[in-house]
Write a protein that holds these residues in place. Sequence first.
Motif, PDB file in Angstrom:
ATOM      1  N   GLU A  59      -3.882   3.768  -1.255  1.00  0.00           N
ATOM      2  CA  GLU A  59      -3.942   3.003  -2.502  1.00  0.00           C
ATOM      3  C   GLU A  59      -3.317   1.628  -2.292  1.00  0.00           C
ATOM      4  O   GLU A  59      -2.359   1.474  -1.533  1.00  0.00           O
ATOM      5  N   GLU A  60      -3.845   0.639  -2.983  1.00  0.00           N
ATOM      6  CA  GLU A  60      -3.308  -0.728  -2.939  1.00  0.00           C
ATOM      7  C   GLU A  60      -2.670  -1.061  -4.282  1.00  0.00           C
ATOM      8  O   GLU A  60      -3.219  -0.724  -5.347  1.00  0.00           O
ATOM      9  N   LYS A  61      -1.526  -1.719  -4.250  1.00  0.00           N
ATOM     10  CA  LYS A  61      -0.842  -2.114  -5.474  1.00  0.00           C
ATOM     11  C   LYS A  61      -1.473  -3.382  -6.026  1.00  0.00           C
ATOM     12  O   LYS A  61      -1.568  -4.393  -5.333  1.00  0.00           O
ATOM     13  N   TRP A  89      -1.958   0.952  -9.229  1.00  0.00           N
ATOM     14  CA  TRP A  89      -2.415   1.371  -7.910  1.00  0.00           C
ATOM     15  C   TRP A  89      -3.913   1.634  -7.927  1.00  0.00           C
ATOM     16  O   TRP A  89      -4.412   2.399  -8.757  1.00  0.00           O
ATOM     17  N   TYR A 138       0.841  -1.197   0.000  1.00  0.00           N
ATOM     18  CA  TYR A 138       0.000   0.000   0.000  1.00  0.00           C
ATOM     19  C   TYR A 138       0.877   1.248   0.000  1.00  0.00           C
ATOM     20  O   TYR A 138       2.065   1.192   0.318  1.00  0.00           O
TER      21      TYR A 138
END
Length: 338
Positions: A312-314, A319, A295
């Motif tokens: 944000e999450e990868k 992202w 993140y």
Amino acid sequence: MRTIAAAVAILCLSTLVAAEEEAGPAHPLGCWAGLVGGEWHAKGAWEAGTPFAARLVAEWGPEKSFLRVKIHIPAGDGETVRSDSVYYRHPGTRKLAYLSAGDTGDVAAGTFEMTDDMVSFIYPGEDGDPRRLKSTWRFLTADECRWTVLREPPAGSAGPWKKLIEVDYHRRDEPAKKLLETKPPMPHRLAALSRFVGGRFTVTGQLGDGTLVSGAIEHSFGVTPQVMISKTFVTRGEVETLGFLGFTWWDVGAGVLRMIEFSAYGVFSEGTITVDRDTVVLAFRTWSKKGVKDYRQWTIFETRDRISWYVEEKTEAGWKPVTERMVGVRSREAGGGE
């Protein structure tokens, strides 16, 4: 059953995590967990004859995710905190690890070894002496532990490590002493994060799926301002509980601000922080029963006492936003203490 978690390292309400019970017959900290309960007292002398006295208190972090140990030493008409340490098993490396801050302003992080009845640490040299130090804690009984410190022989020498101190800690209760404040010994490397410390941030916002979340976050310095401690409280209905406890420090070797965080939901987080004026960026990885995820969090100080941020999450596609805009408003009437 899924639990909505307010995941914070510096300031973060992030994702949905599973709150599952830990399995297994024994805690990964083994004999070291025997320190929990009551107080441990020791008196003795260093190799040169300097008197030594200390009081040790150990307690669990949320859901026994880590062990926190504070060692107090006499000072004037009371005592001060000599060291404040965190011990845990890293879910990624599977190694036993620690973070320790002392009243001298030093911060150390590393790994340690453990057998059925002994815990061992190797530390780098100090005060201009490159020879390493070895610290061992051997449990003689359930209420007696022997602490020994040895210094490595000079380079090229085949001699044994020199004993600097050997003293026994005994578990017993004694009258409480006044706790005196430790004065910062040097300028601290967390100055860029000092604006987080003090008061309490009331948090409101929503996750990416529209779920509303609320809670509070408090930040304080530890033994000295070399470590910042972050507490996240999660509110469900009218009930507030401690959900996350994080530690941030300056990693001298890597030259970065580093953080670790433990949760009551079985999640461990680790990451680094960069600061650019009013913007704080946290890049972190989480380990949970649902796997490993990366993140990043962007936090902006809109005013001295108001912040906003998003997470944000990868993913394989890039992202992906996890939260909508989150807001934290500080009240200086409560919180902020350690």
